[in-house]
Design a protein around this motif. Structure first.
Motif, mmCIF file in Angstrom:
data_model
loop_
_atom_site.group_PDB
_atom_site.id
_atom_site.type_symbol
_atom_site.label_atom_id
_atom_site.label_comp_id
_atom_site.label_asym_id
_atom_site.label_seq_id
_atom_site.Cartn_x
_atom_site.Cartn_y
_atom_site.Cartn_z
ATOM 1 N N PHE A 22 -1.796 -9.181 4.069
ATOM 2 C CA PHE A 22 -1.234 -7.924 4.911
ATOM 3 C C PHE A 22 -1.826 -7.637 5.980
ATOM 4 C CE2 PHE A 22 0.109 -7.704 0.487
ATOM 5 C CZ PHE A 22 1.447 -7.649 0.680
ATOM 6 N N TRP A 23 -3.143 -8.193 6.528
ATOM 7 C CA TRP A 23 -3.728 -7.826 7.595
ATOM 8 C C TRP A 23 -2.767 -7.714 8.872
ATOM 9 C CZ3 TRP A 23 -7.244 -4.760 9.664
ATOM 10 C CH2 TRP A 23 -7.710 -5.006 11.055
ATOM 11 N N GLY A 24 -2.108 -9.102 9.027
ATOM 12 C CA GLY A 24 -1.500 -9.347 10.332
ATOM 13 C C GLY A 24 -0.274 -8.480 10.493
ATOM 14 N N TYR A 25 0.220 -8.353 9.287
ATOM 15 C CA TYR A 25 1.610 -7.370 9.253
ATOM 16 C C TYR A 25 0.979 -5.926 9.554
ATOM 17 C CZ TYR A 25 5.471 -4.479 7.435
ATOM 18 O OH TYR A 25 6.386 -3.764 7.307
ATOM 19 N N LEU A 26 0.176 -5.319 9.126
ATOM 20 C CA LEU A 26 -0.360 -4.130 9.260
ATOM 21 C C LEU A 26 -0.581 -3.997 10.746
ATOM 22 C CD1 LEU A 26 -0.746 -1.390 7.879
ATOM 23 C CD2 LEU A 26 -2.949 -2.249 7.326
ATOM 24 N N TYR A 27 -1.684 -4.968 11.223
ATOM 25 C CA TYR A 27 -2.236 -4.691 12.564
ATOM 26 C C TYR A 27 -0.922 -4.793 13.632
ATOM 27 C CZ TYR A 27 -4.349 -6.130 16.775
ATOM 28 O OH TYR A 27 -4.720 -6.216 18.401
ATOM 29 N N ASN A 28 -0.252 -5.712 13.489
ATOM 30 C CA ASN A 28 0.985 -5.690 14.483
ATOM 31 C C ASN A 28 1.841 -4.494 14.237
ATOM 32 O OD1 ASN A 28 0.487 -8.386 15.691
ATOM 33 N ND2 ASN A 28 1.252 -9.370 13.895
ATOM 34 N N ASP A 54 -8.666 -0.394 14.677
ATOM 35 C CA ASP A 54 -9.232 0.912 13.840
ATOM 36 C C ASP A 54 -8.373 1.306 12.832
ATOM 37 O OD1 ASP A 54 -11.281 3.174 13.505
ATOM 38 O OD2 ASP A 54 -9.848 4.273 14.717
ATOM 39 N N ILE A 55 -7.000 1.692 13.030
ATOM 40 C CA ILE A 55 -5.981 2.148 11.895
ATOM 41 C C ILE A 55 -6.101 1.166 10.882
ATOM 42 C CG2 ILE A 55 -3.967 2.863 11.734
ATOM 43 C CD1 ILE A 55 -3.767 3.890 14.563
ATOM 44 N N SER A 56 -6.007 -0.101 11.353
ATOM 45 C CA SER A 56 -5.649 -1.256 10.009
ATOM 46 C C SER A 56 -6.834 -1.152 9.294
ATOM 47 C CB SER A 56 -5.343 -2.483 10.807
ATOM 48 O OG SER A 56 -4.178 -2.490 11.612
ATOM 49 N N ILE A 57 -8.129 -1.314 9.843
ATOM 50 C CA ILE A 57 -9.272 -1.338 9.047
ATOM 51 C C ILE A 57 -9.493 -0.156 8.208
ATOM 52 C CG2 ILE A 57 -11.827 -1.108 9.396
ATOM 53 C CD1 ILE A 57 -11.619 -2.777 11.841
ATOM 54 N N ARG A 58 -9.285 1.023 8.700
ATOM 55 C CA ARG A 58 -9.241 2.166 7.817
ATOM 56 C C ARG A 58 -8.227 2.432 6.978
ATOM 57 N NH1 ARG A 58 -11.787 7.023 10.580
ATOM 58 N NH2 ARG A 58 -12.750 6.367 12.651
ATOM 59 N N MET A 70 -6.716 -0.450 5.209
ATOM 60 C CA MET A 70 -7.131 -1.308 4.305
ATOM 61 C C MET A 70 -8.471 -0.698 3.410
ATOM 62 S SD MET A 70 -5.004 -3.529 4.468
ATOM 63 C CE MET A 70 -5.501 -5.260 3.800
ATOM 64 N N ALA A 71 -9.299 -0.189 3.936
ATOM 65 C CA ALA A 71 -10.308 0.425 3.409
ATOM 66 C C ALA A 71 -10.005 1.448 2.434
ATOM 67 C CB ALA A 71 -11.648 1.044 4.205
ATOM 68 N N LYS A 72 -8.970 2.340 2.968
ATOM 69 C CA LYS A 72 -8.601 3.540 1.969
ATOM 70 C C LYS A 72 -7.638 2.992 0.656
ATOM 71 C CE LYS A 72 -7.010 8.080 1.961
ATOM 72 N NZ LYS A 72 -7.515 9.465 2.327
ATOM 73 N N ALA A 73 -6.774 2.035 1.157
ATOM 74 C CA ALA A 73 -5.887 1.366 0.051
ATOM 75 C C ALA A 73 -6.825 0.908 -0.957
ATOM 76 C CB ALA A 73 -5.206 0.186 0.648
ATOM 77 N N PHE A 74 -7.883 -0.039 -0.369
ATOM 78 C CA PHE A 74 -8.785 -0.486 -1.700
ATOM 79 C C PHE A 74 -9.498 0.313 -2.521
ATOM 80 C CE2 PHE A 74 -8.969 -4.472 1.193
ATOM 81 C CZ PHE A 74 -7.850 -4.861 0.661
ATOM 82 N N ASP A 75 -10.008 1.612 -1.900
ATOM 83 C CA ASP A 75 -10.589 2.620 -2.405
ATOM 84 C C ASP A 75 -9.727 3.491 -3.528
ATOM 85 O OD1 ASP A 75 -13.174 2.365 -1.040
ATOM 86 O OD2 ASP A 75 -12.632 3.773 0.191
ATOM 87 N N ARG A 76 -8.320 3.208 -3.088
ATOM 88 C CA ARG A 76 -7.432 4.107 -3.953
ATOM 89 C C ARG A 76 -6.146 3.220 -4.629
ATOM 90 N NH1 ARG A 76 -7.814 8.616 -5.530
ATOM 91 N NH2 ARG A 76 -5.877 9.280 -4.948
ATOM 92 N N ILE A 77 -6.517 1.854 -4.680
ATOM 93 C CA ILE A 77 -5.699 0.833 -5.224
ATOM 94 C C ILE A 77 -5.099 1.509 -6.573
ATOM 95 C CG2 ILE A 77 -7.460 -0.565 -6.250
ATOM 96 C CD1 ILE A 77 -4.680 -2.063 -4.393
ATOM 97 N N GLU A 78 -5.938 1.963 -7.204
ATOM 98 C CA GLU A 78 -5.456 2.344 -8.561
ATOM 99 C C GLU A 78 -4.202 3.617 -8.884
ATOM 100 O OE1 GLU A 78 -8.229 5.732 -7.449
ATOM 101 O OE2 GLU A 78 -8.378 3.383 -7.416
#
Length: 92
Positions: free
Chosen positions: A28-34, A48-52, A54-62
């Motif tokens: 999903f990185w490419g899709y989100l970044y684009n 910056d937004i894409s990195i943040r 992905m980090a937030k999504a992984f922290d809250r994946i549950e």
């Protein structure tokens, strides 16, 4: 990644499987970044937004609800981050 593989990968990620996180990131990185690049016209901001995101999504994946598309969930997170970081308050 087909829907079944994606669902399995998300379930593994919910169990803190690092390989599953990596697979989701790569998928999903490419899709989100684009998406953010088209929205912001700024490579640094899009990254910056894409990195943040992905980090937030992984922290809250549950909290991810499989009734919805994972892409839609990521875009919602990224739009919220974009608003919080880069949208100036309107003058009153």
């Amino acid at each position: 990644m087909d829907d079944k593989s994606l669902s399995e990968t998300i379930e593994l990620a919910k169990k803190n499987n690092q390989k599953a996180f990596n697979n989701l990131f790569e998928e999903f990185w490419g899709y989100l970044y684009n998406y953010q690049l088209k929205k912001n016209y700024n490579q640094d901001r899009a990254e910056d937004i894409s990195i943040r995101t992905m980090a937030k999504a992984f922290d809250r994946i549950e909290t991810f609800n499989s009734k919805y598309k994972f892409k839609t969930w990521l875009i919602a997170i990224s739009n919220n981050i974009n608003c919080l970081l880069y949208t100036s308050p309107s003058p009153r």
